[in-house]
Scaffold this motif. Sequence first.
Motif, PDB file in Angstrom:
ATOM      1  N   GLN A 162      87.288  78.763  31.721  1.00 42.79           N
ATOM      2  CA  GLN A 162      86.247  79.688  31.299  1.00 42.79           C
ATOM      3  C   GLN A 162      84.882  78.997  31.352  1.00 42.79           C
ATOM      4  O   GLN A 162      84.793  77.782  31.147  1.00 42.79           O
ATOM      5  N   ARG A 587      76.800  80.944  24.388  1.00 44.95           N
ATOM      6  CA  ARG A 587      77.609  81.245  25.562  1.00 44.95           C
ATOM      7  C   ARG A 587      79.032  81.535  25.092  1.00 44.95           C
ATOM      8  O   ARG A 587      79.689  80.660  24.511  1.00 44.95           O
ATOM      9  N   PRO A 592      78.574  85.368  28.863  1.00 46.30           N
ATOM     10  CA  PRO A 592      78.846  84.238  29.757  1.00 46.30           C
ATOM     11  C   PRO A 592      77.602  83.852  30.544  1.00 46.30           C
ATOM     12  O   PRO A 592      76.692  84.670  30.723  1.00 46.30           O
TER      13      PRO A 592
END
Length: 942
Positions: A162, A587, A592
């Motif tokens: 991620q 974040r 994102p």
Amino acid sequence: MLTLGPLAFANPWMLAGLAALPAIWWLLRISPPMPKRVRFPAIRLLVGLVREEETPAHTPFWLLMLRLAIAALAVFALAEPVWNPAPRVTGSGPLLIVTDNGWASASHWNERRAAMDGLIAEAGRADRPVLVVGTAPGANAPELNFETADDANARARALEPQPIEPDRTALAEKLEGAETLARGNVQTVWIGDGLDYGAAAQFANRLSALAGSAGLTLIEPAPGSRALALLPPEQGNPEQGSNEFAATVIRAQADAQYAGSVRATEADGAVLSETPFNFEDGAKSAKAVFELPLELRNKVARLEITGEQSAGAVVLADERWRRRSVGIVSGASAEEAQPLLSDAYYLRRAIGPYAELRDTPASRDAQEEIRSLLSSPLSVLVLSDIGNLPDAEHDLLDQWVRQGGLLVRFAGPRLAEKSDGLVPVPLRSGGRALGGSLSWSTPQQLAPFEEGSPFFGLAVPGDVTVSRQVLAEPAPDLSNRTWARLSDGTPLVTAGKRGDGLVVLFHVPANRDWSNLPISGLFVEMLRRTIELSQAVAAQDGEDGNAPLRKSDLLSPLSTLDGFGRLGTPPATATAISVEQFESAERSPRHPPGLYGTAGNPRALNLATPELELTPAGALSGLAERRTFEGRAEERLAAPAFLLALILLVLDTVAALWVTGLFETERIKRVRFASRFTPVLIAALIALPAPDAQAQDASGDSFALEASLDTRLAYVLTGNAEIDTTSEAGLSSLSRILAARTAFEPAEPMGVNLATDELAFFPVLYWPMAAGQEDLAPETLGKLNTYMKNGGTIFFDTRDQDQAVGGMVTPGTATLRRLLGRLDLPPLAPVPAGHVLTKSFYLLRDFPGRWNGGELWVEAPSSDGENLSNDGVSTIIVGSNDYAAAWARDAQGRALYAVSPGGERQREMAERFGVNLVMYALTGNYKADQVHVPALLERLGQ
């Protein structure tokens, strides 16, 4: 598992099958092969033959070794050999695999996945339940249930890195609260990324408590191979001649020297530059310095560490990081004599640190400087005390602003006296003095900036005052155009949108004559924020274009980074961020890293911030074992071994047939010849061009030669044999008339297929309307548009004047509208009196054909009465009098169709119109010149 150096066997007990190889040897040795069959020849041929070889009593040695190799390979494959096996975790009971899947894990994701595959495979052989979880937060809470090895493997395969940091604390809390882990003593393997994130020690202790006596194992990258991160670039100092910017690369541990490179790319991925960086021994940061021309530097959309695939190794650039090119033109006369007092001096000092100043050759002509600056790409043009521009420069500037330029103007004596139209608001002449000996007012301070202003948030110093200003005329929208005010409410800075650009006016000069604002730090910040709008004005909303983004405005995600640093479609969990919270936004799956805002003016949210520091995971307590990823992933050899055994088995079959003579040599030769010749024959057939294609190419070449070697008239083939025959006869007769009466001697006309034939060879194209004509394909419409735009003239003949009744739409007109509804046609108008078509060869008043009375339409002239395109020749002419039928004659000169109502006199006028039509298309507006007026008047008897 049996391990022999780099080779291991998952099922070592299968190797016991190798003990059967001697028995196989013995059986194959004593078993003779099948006798070789030889065809018995005629008796006479046997006379004198001597037997050279006996039938062997044993299998040949080479065939025996081949079969033993097949058996050995089968046993080897069944033992499941593994090359370079990963270290195994021994134990029993459930297995918990915790893997870091944040941004730092992407650089070693293959090794991480190989480690998970090995652990799950080993647990599957021992029939142990497995639970796989990642530490990066997700949109949904993970299911903490143990699964079979196959299901756990599917879950592990679904894990992806991620573009955010892992949240180990949150995961530890979930694991401690899970019912499936409440009993403890769960063997745990933590596959980490080697970074601390401030909570590695606590996380290890909590995992160790869950593992209990089963033990906790940590697998992580080697210290020298941990992930690197890239910080946003730093701008160089233009005042020192620097045209560079530097990107900072950081690492977690100050190890030995390490070298790499940073790549700068455009939005489409094209590489603009690649610059090396080098970590000194013991250093945790290194710089990669780029030195690019302004044009290339402003194209940089992405910086990335070469070979480092992670979101932390990528920095996205937006308009805020691109340097603007700024030109300054001053109308002050004392600029060179007293540079420290000139307005240009203050402007250069204020703008220089964050913009590229464009210099012009020394000149006292402001208009020449403006032309010189606008001759190359320019972001911002600053005009200081230039009141009224000449028309040429005014129009040039106006066009530049409308195309997206930013014009910043400063007031002064000249602008106060008289201004042009390049100002955001109407101005009063004369200006306003504050605090003078004849004034009741005192110098005014600045009022706080309003929320809609780009200066909102800047602190207003109390010592900044204004003693004189240029006043704006009151207007209903003056408030919306005002960016800054004095304490009495009068405008200090106004702005207005013009096309795609913006015009900004400071109502004071850029020097100390009217205000001390130019020597304050506020002046620098106001100019910086103004120039930042230079590349974004086209994307601003609002009629005036002077309302920048408010703090409460939301920036929606356009494209986001994944864990590997690839820019793509935002996930479904991504949400908008307010302007006020954009820089400080955490974040997360909801926010994102990526590009937010509008496509015309995106804002970049990067994972790395200037404050980011990477800290290695230090000494951790509670670990039963701590090791690094292996250099290479393990490779399973069972499948290659089975494949090799299968190949050898096929070879053994062929060899056995050969030894027993079951292969017939002649048949094999025939098959071999056929197998070799057949592909060659097929390839030759494919390579031969299709007969239709050859015929089509030949036909196309002959058409082009025939059409280009002589000038010809042409008509459109409609598919109706009668109409096409009439068109050919009519144009053929008209060609003979042209050759007899004019200097133009055309060859025989040609019919053209609009879909396949080239039209550029013909000056005039006659197109009769037929009800059965099919609609035109888009390619054909494009061909017609190109033909007309390149100078061709199409004469449309609806042929239905005899069917015109009242205002009803005739069949030919309906067909014309259907066929040309999507064609890019100019506006049409009836032929006016005095048009060139009425005098290009004959003097005509009307244009009859087989019928009389129909209107003739040509391209409408422009508003000034002129039509300068295509040399004044209309690209389209529309009539309805069936002209080809009036022109048509047979080989003996006899007319094929009767004309009505004027008889042969009408036919003669129709032929004269045909001559005028061709002369008009060939000579353009030649007869419109004034030199022909006396001759025309004489022929008219005037």
